[in-house]
Write a protein that holds these residues in place. Structure first.
Motif, PDB file in Angstrom:
ATOM      1  N   ALA A   1       0.825  -1.212   0.000  1.00  9.96           N
ATOM      2  CA  ALA A   1       0.000   0.000   0.000  1.00  9.96           C
ATOM      3  C   ALA A   1       0.858   1.261   0.000  1.00  9.96           C
ATOM      4  O   ALA A   1       1.827   1.366   0.750  1.00  9.96           O
ATOM      5  CB  ALA A   1      -0.905  -0.005   1.229  1.00  9.96           C
ATOM      6  N   VAL A   2       0.488   2.225  -0.853  1.00 18.49           N
ATOM      7  CA  VAL A   2       1.110   3.558  -0.841  1.00 18.49           C
ATOM      8  C   VAL A   2       0.247   4.439   0.046  1.00 18.49           C
ATOM      9  O   VAL A   2      -0.969   4.537  -0.162  1.00 18.49           O
ATOM     10  CB  VAL A   2       1.204   4.144  -2.262  1.00 18.49           C
ATOM     11  CG1 VAL A   2       1.817   5.544  -2.215  1.00 18.49           C
ATOM     12  CG2 VAL A   2       2.030   3.220  -3.162  1.00 18.49           C
ATOM     13  N   ILE A   3       0.878   5.084   1.043  1.00 24.32           N
ATOM     14  CA  ILE A   3       0.096   5.838   2.037  1.00 24.32           C
ATOM     15  C   ILE A   3       0.481   7.316   2.069  1.00 24.32           C
ATOM     16  O   ILE A   3       1.623   7.677   1.794  1.00 24.32           O
ATOM     17  CB  ILE A   3       0.263   5.240   3.458  1.00 24.32           C
ATOM     18  CG1 ILE A   3       1.746   5.203   3.865  1.00 24.32           C
ATOM     19  CG2 ILE A   3      -0.350   3.852   3.520  1.00 24.32           C
ATOM     20  CD1 ILE A   3       1.978   4.842   5.331  1.00 24.32           C
ATOM     21  N   VAL A   4      -0.509   8.145   2.417  1.00 27.61           N
ATOM     22  CA  VAL A   4      -0.301   9.581   2.606  1.00 27.61           C
ATOM     23  C   VAL A   4      -1.027   9.985   3.894  1.00 27.61           C
ATOM     24  O   VAL A   4      -1.737   9.185   4.513  1.00 27.61           O
ATOM     25  CB  VAL A   4      -0.849  10.400   1.405  1.00 27.61           C
ATOM     26  CG1 VAL A   4      -0.094  10.054   0.130  1.00 27.61           C
ATOM     27  CG2 VAL A   4      -2.350  10.152   1.218  1.00 27.61           C
TER      28      VAL A   4
ATOM     29  N   SER B   1      -6.006   3.790  10.798  1.00 30.44           N
ATOM     30  CA  SER B   1      -6.795   5.011  10.586  1.00 30.44           C
ATOM     31  C   SER B   1      -5.924   6.265  10.583  1.00 30.44           C
ATOM     32  O   SER B   1      -6.364   7.328  10.179  1.00 30.44           O
ATOM     33  CB  SER B   1      -7.850   5.132  11.696  1.00 30.44           C
ATOM     34  OG  SER B   1      -7.221   5.150  12.970  1.00 30.44           O
ATOM     35  N   GLY B   2      -4.674   6.141  10.996  1.00 34.47           N
ATOM     36  CA  GLY B   2      -3.778   7.298  11.037  1.00 34.47           C
ATOM     37  C   GLY B   2      -3.171   7.673   9.699  1.00 34.47           C
ATOM     38  O   GLY B   2      -2.516   8.714   9.579  1.00 34.47           O
ATOM     39  N   VAL B   3      -3.363   6.825   8.692  1.00 37.51           N
ATOM     40  CA  VAL B   3      -2.840   7.110   7.345  1.00 37.51           C
ATOM     41  C   VAL B   3      -3.915   6.771   6.304  1.00 37.51           C
ATOM     42  O   VAL B   3      -4.888   6.090   6.615  1.00 37.51           O
ATOM     43  CB  VAL B   3      -1.554   6.299   7.046  1.00 37.51           C
ATOM     44  CG1 VAL B   3      -0.425   6.703   7.980  1.00 37.51           C
ATOM     45  CG2 VAL B   3      -1.823   4.797   7.160  1.00 37.51           C
ATOM     46  N   LYS B   4      -3.699   7.248   5.077  1.00 39.79           N
ATOM     47  CA  LYS B   4      -4.669   6.969   3.994  1.00 39.79           C
ATOM     48  C   LYS B   4      -3.968   6.235   2.854  1.00 39.79           C
ATOM     49  O   LYS B   4      -2.925   6.688   2.369  1.00 39.79           O
ATOM     50  CB  LYS B   4      -5.255   8.287   3.473  1.00 39.79           C
ATOM     51  CG  LYS B   4      -6.284   8.094   2.360  1.00 39.79           C
ATOM     52  CD  LYS B   4      -6.934   9.419   1.982  1.00 39.79           C
ATOM     53  CE  LYS B   4      -6.032  10.294   1.176  1.00 39.79           C
ATOM     54  NZ  LYS B   4      -6.713  11.528   0.690  1.00 39.79           N
ATOM     55  N   ALA B   5      -4.539   5.103   2.449  1.00 39.23           N
ATOM     56  CA  ALA B   5      -4.002   4.365   1.300  1.00 39.23           C
ATOM     57  C   ALA B   5      -4.599   4.942   0.023  1.00 39.23           C
ATOM     58  O   ALA B   5      -5.815   5.144  -0.073  1.00 39.23           O
ATOM     59  CB  ALA B   5      -4.354   2.882   1.419  1.00 39.23           C
TER      60      ALA B   5
END
Length: 282
Positions: free
Chosen positions: A114-117, A211-215
């Motif tokens: 997963a790439v996360i922002v 929940s602290g990051v977004k994929a």
């Protein structure tokens, strides 16, 4: 002391040593060491925890550090099983051959990388080409990707990580990471850093999503279709950044490690794969 007495003492002495060695070997066979990939780490820990509940005389120690670290430890005889999130490199195969170590590689699960922002980042999707340009330093501001006017803070794993190698080969088209990329010692550190930095981006095994990051969704057909990482999209093979996860061991100690590995690929063990957040083999 006559010759008979000396022979008798020698027999008793070597017999005692032999018994001690047998006891030591028996004790050693009940102590299993597993080392390597941070991606595999939560799955190995969960599997070891459950396995020891029904094998109460078995002790299993699991340590991360990266796929390269685990494979080197296996070469040096410092671990029983190496965890890896990438294939063994050619030079590593040669080193095993030089040391006359015959290895066995077992696939135990599949991961969707997963790439996360940061959750507040408005960018929802990126193409493979855009990811390549971000991690090689060609694109440095989110406004060039439809996002905020802010520098892109890029996080990666250290080069001992199998995820580092896999991302470089399969996402960056084998190009080198930019010198500005921040290398982190563990996957958990990337999750924490991206969650605390609005302009950040990184990559992790799907089991580490929180929940602290977004994929974000990714596209491998130049923007025609974008797919989010999940167990479902990895299973139906629509998510393009998926990879097998491995256990590697020396065949000389197969009798020691096989019961645990058999458990990991059994129906019971594969249920744990899904519970942890990876994709079962079947």
């Amino acid at each position: 002391m006559n010759i008979k007495s000396i022979l008798l003492l020698s027999i008793l002495f070597f017999g005692a040593c032999n018994n001690a060695n047998q006891q030591k070997e028996a004790a050693g066979s009940k102590n299993l060491n597993i080392k390597g990939s941070d991606t595999v780490l939560p799955l190995a820990q969960k599997s070891a925890e459950q396995y020891m509940k029904t094998h109460t005389d078995q002790s299993i120690a699991v340590v991360g550090g990266g796929s390269g670290t685990g494979i080197t430890a296996l070469m040096d005889g410092n671990t029983d099983i190496a965890m890896s999130s990438r294939d063994i490199k050619g030079e590593e195969k040669l080193k095993f051959q030089e040391k006359q170590i015959q290895i066995e590689v077992k696939t135990i699960a599949v991961d969707a990388l997963a790439v996360i922002v940061h959750p507040e980042n408005k960018v929802e999707q990126l193409t493979r080409e855009q990811l390549e340009k971000i991690f090689t330093g060609e694109i440095t501001n989110w406004k060039d990707l439809g996002g905020m006017d802010a520098p892109i803070v890029v996080y990666s794993r250290e080069n001992s990580s199998g995820t580092y190698e896999f991302f470089k080969e399969h996402v960056m088209n084998k190009k080198n990471y930019a010198s500005t990329v921040l290398n982190m010692p563990a996957t958990g550190a990337i999750v924490q850093s991206v969650g605390q930095t609005k302009g950040a981006i990184g990559y992790i095994g799907v089991a580490y999503l929180s929940s602290g990051v977004k994929a974000i969704k990714v596209s491998y057909d130049e923007g025609k279709t974008f797919v989010a990482p999940s167990i479902a999209t990895a299973k139906d093979k629509t998510y393009p950044i998926a990879r097998p996860l491995y256990y590697i061991y020396d065949v000389k100690i197969e009798s020691k490690v096989k019961p645990f590995i058999d458990y990991c690929i059994s129906p019971e063990g594969q249920k744990l794969v899904e519970e942890v957040g990876y994709i079962p083999l079947n």
